[in-house]
Design an enzyme around this catalytic site. Structure first.
Site, PDB file in Angstrom:
ATOM      1  N   SER A 130      31.658  41.089  33.646  1.00 59.72           N
ATOM      2  CA  SER A 130      31.422  41.686  34.950  1.00 59.72           C
ATOM      3  C   SER A 130      31.418  40.619  36.041  1.00 59.72           C
ATOM      4  O   SER A 130      30.864  39.535  35.861  1.00 59.72           O
ATOM      5  CB  SER A 130      30.080  42.421  34.954  1.00 59.72           C
ATOM      6  OG  SER A 130      29.754  42.856  36.256  1.00 59.72           O
ATOM      7  N   TYR A 158      35.971  41.639  41.585  1.00 61.76           N
ATOM      8  CA  TYR A 158      35.770  42.306  42.866  1.00 61.76           C
ATOM      9  C   TYR A 158      36.370  41.405  43.934  1.00 61.76           C
ATOM     10  O   TYR A 158      36.054  40.214  44.000  1.00 61.76           O
ATOM     11  CB  TYR A 158      34.277  42.503  43.156  1.00 61.76           C
ATOM     12  CG  TYR A 158      33.657  43.670  42.452  1.00 61.76           C
ATOM     13  CD1 TYR A 158      34.039  44.972  42.745  1.00 61.76           C
ATOM     14  CD2 TYR A 158      32.664  43.475  41.492  1.00 61.76           C
ATOM     15  CE1 TYR A 158      33.457  46.050  42.104  1.00 61.76           C
ATOM     16  CE2 TYR A 158      32.076  44.543  40.845  1.00 61.76           C
ATOM     17  CZ  TYR A 158      32.473  45.825  41.156  1.00 61.76           C
ATOM     18  OH  TYR A 158      31.898  46.883  40.514  1.00 61.76           O
ATOM     19  N   THR A 184      38.903  45.580  40.248  1.00 63.71           N
ATOM     20  CA  THR A 184      38.220  46.848  40.500  1.00 63.71           C
ATOM     21  C   THR A 184      38.394  47.223  41.962  1.00 63.71           C
ATOM     22  O   THR A 184      37.894  46.537  42.853  1.00 63.71           O
ATOM     23  CB  THR A 184      36.732  46.741  40.136  1.00 63.71           C
ATOM     24  OG1 THR A 184      36.625  46.470  38.735  1.00 63.71           O
ATOM     25  CG2 THR A 184      35.994  48.029  40.447  1.00 63.71           C
ATOM     26  N   LYS A 302      41.909  48.678  38.296  1.00 64.08           N
ATOM     27  CA  LYS A 302      40.915  49.636  37.797  1.00 64.08           C
ATOM     28  C   LYS A 302      40.490  50.563  38.922  1.00 64.08           C
ATOM     29  O   LYS A 302      40.173  50.115  40.025  1.00 64.08           O
ATOM     30  CB  LYS A 302      39.698  48.887  37.252  1.00 64.08           C
ATOM     31  CG  LYS A 302      38.608  49.767  36.664  1.00 64.08           C
ATOM     32  CD  LYS A 302      37.549  48.898  36.000  1.00 64.08           C
ATOM     33  CE  LYS A 302      36.430  49.722  35.391  1.00 64.08           C
ATOM     34  NZ  LYS A 302      35.524  50.268  36.419  1.00 64.08           N
ATOM     35  N   HIS A 326      34.756  54.828  38.027  1.00 59.98           N
ATOM     36  CA  HIS A 326      33.625  53.894  38.070  1.00 59.98           C
ATOM     37  C   HIS A 326      32.379  54.563  37.491  1.00 59.98           C
ATOM     38  O   HIS A 326      31.264  54.387  37.985  1.00 59.98           O
ATOM     39  CB  HIS A 326      33.362  53.432  39.510  1.00 59.98           C
ATOM     40  CG  HIS A 326      32.741  52.069  39.602  1.00 59.98           C
ATOM     41  ND1 HIS A 326      33.478  50.915  39.562  1.00 59.98           N
ATOM     42  CD2 HIS A 326      31.455  51.662  39.714  1.00 59.98           C
ATOM     43  CE1 HIS A 326      32.680  49.865  39.658  1.00 59.98           C
ATOM     44  NE2 HIS A 326      31.432  50.303  39.742  1.00 59.98           N
TER      45      HIS A 326
END
Length: 430
Positions: A130, A158, A184, A302, A326
């Site tokens: 992550s 991100y 993402t 994503k 998500h």
């Protein structure tokens, strides 16, 4: 081929232990697993992991979508040996399963991402680091080994407001042995999440879940520059126990001596810098070429739910897609991920792997998604619940349970390999 199979091995392990009165550390059934984790966690931690956007219609839709498909088993086929493995980006994986990125895992267990990394390495299932982790990617990678025998790992990105930071994070992912970057795109802003809002709780504002940032040289420089620049002093509210606890948490999150950090402006500045930098709403298709030029790793997008976005992504040179809502945390009343999957697959037409995220809870769910055409699925909340209940061992058990059920479902429906699955093995019932 595995003569016993993951499912029978897992069953034998449980039943043999049961003879001696030893039960599984965490519940096997998904609903009981979540219920047990709810009892073990404080209200803030549970709300952060369990919560969704708005009235959580999208969350429920993700689950309801699986209920609209039924499996049609076939009989009298030799299924004594089964192969659950798949290949993605040149690497053979034990099953069409990855551990999806879940942020701020320190909320549910002290070992956080490190426990997940160890469990992933032990089972051979890839972990997607992550971007909002509680442990740096380098520490997790060290726990997963290096060289040709290293356990597979990917990195979630991100897109920050600082391209320099983006480049630094991606470069670190390459050096950490990641096989792919998962960008993402459905969280350029935080969704409206009532459970967290009612509790006034955002973990990042407390210095939790920002380890990828505080371990990054570019981010640390930006924090130091912010402190050096100073600025007008903001009036501070009267200190409260909660505020003091928050400052202690921030001090722990910043590298260096805890005692020094308590007196330093850097930990608080790090949180403020993160909140201002973590995501960029202005990102467009034009930015993908820049990212492509900065990394040799495969890039997946994503959050794709529309077939036109899937086509455009491939036209822009993207290497794969993740169909995802998500986990229902961003847009309420969104189309479910599973319902979006067929049209996205039609647009891709086999040109790139398409993974599914959101709503996956069991091996039967993995079977359904793969039969509909997904290359693999990402598992999220279930492994977080396992982590909450039993740390690394809990994550390992959840992985083993999901793969075990997938293996048995494969065999009990008359199949011996993943590539035998297609929509023909399913019937729409709702």
């Amino acid at each position: 081929m595995d003569e016993a199979g993951a499912g029978r091995r897992r069953q034998n392990e449980v039943y043999r232990a049961g003879v001696y009165g030893h039960l599984p550390r965490v519940p096997v059934a998904a609903r009981k697993l979540q219920a047990a984790a709810k009892k073990a966690l404080n209200a803030r931690a549970y709300a952060y992991v369990a919560g969704g956007a708005g009235d959580e219609v999208t969350q429920r839709a993700n689950r309801a979508a699986f209920d609209r498909w039924a499996v049609v088993p076939r009989l009298l086929r030799d299924v004594s040996s089964r192969d659950t493995s798949v290949e993605i980006f040149g690497r053979r994986l034990p099953a069409p399963l990855l551990l999806g990125p879940v942020g701020a895992l320190e909320l549910v267990h002290a070992d956080a991402d490190l426990a997940v990394a160890r469990a992933a390495a032990a089972t051979g299932v890839p972990m997607v680091f992550s971007n909002q982790a509680s442990v740096s990617m380098e520490e997790c990678a060290a726990a997963m080994g290096s060289g040709p025998d290293a356990a597979p790992r990917w990195f979630q990105l991100y897109w920050s407001t600082s391209d320099e930071l983006v480049e630094s994070l991606v470069g670190r992912a390459e050096r950490a042995g990641c096989d792919a970057v998962v960008v993402t795109l459905d969280t350029t802003m935080l969704g409206w999440r009532p459970r967290d809002l009612d509790l006034g709780h955002l973990p990042f504002a407390l210095g939790k879940g920002i380890a990828q940032y505080t371990s990054d040289p570019v981010f640390r420089r930006l924090v130091e520059e912010k402190v050096a620049a100073g600025g007008p002093k903001q009036p501070q509210p009267r200190p409260t126990p909660a505020a003091v606890k928050a400052l202690v948490g921030m001090a722990k999150a910043w590298p260096g001596s805890f005692r020094d950090n308590l007196q330093s402006p850097l930990p608080r500045a790090a949180v403020e810098t993160f909140l201002g930098i973590y995501s960029r709403p202005s990102i467009t298709w034009d930015d993908l070429a820049w990212l492509r030029s900065r990394t040799r790793l495969p890039i997946l997008l994503k959050g794709v739910l529309h077939p036109d976005d899937a086509r455009r992504a491939l036209d822009e040179g993207v290497d794969g897609l993740v169909v995802s809502t998500h986990g229902g945390r961003q847009v309420d009343r969104s189309i479910s991920a599973l319902d979006a999957l067929p049209e996205v697959l039609g647009a891709v037409a086999g040109r790139a792997p398409v993974l599914l995220d959101s709503g996956v809870r069991s091996g039967a769910d993995v079977f359904t998604a793969v039969a509909l055409g997904a290359t693999a699925v990402l598992l999220g909340r279930p492994f977080a619940w396992g982590l909450a209940l039993a740390g690394e061992e809990g994550v390992r058990q959840v992985i083993s349970d999901v793969i075990g059920e997938f293996d048995l479902t494969l065999g009990l429906t008359g199949h011996t390999a993943v590539d035998q699955l297609s929509p023909d093995v399913l019937r729409r019932v709702g």
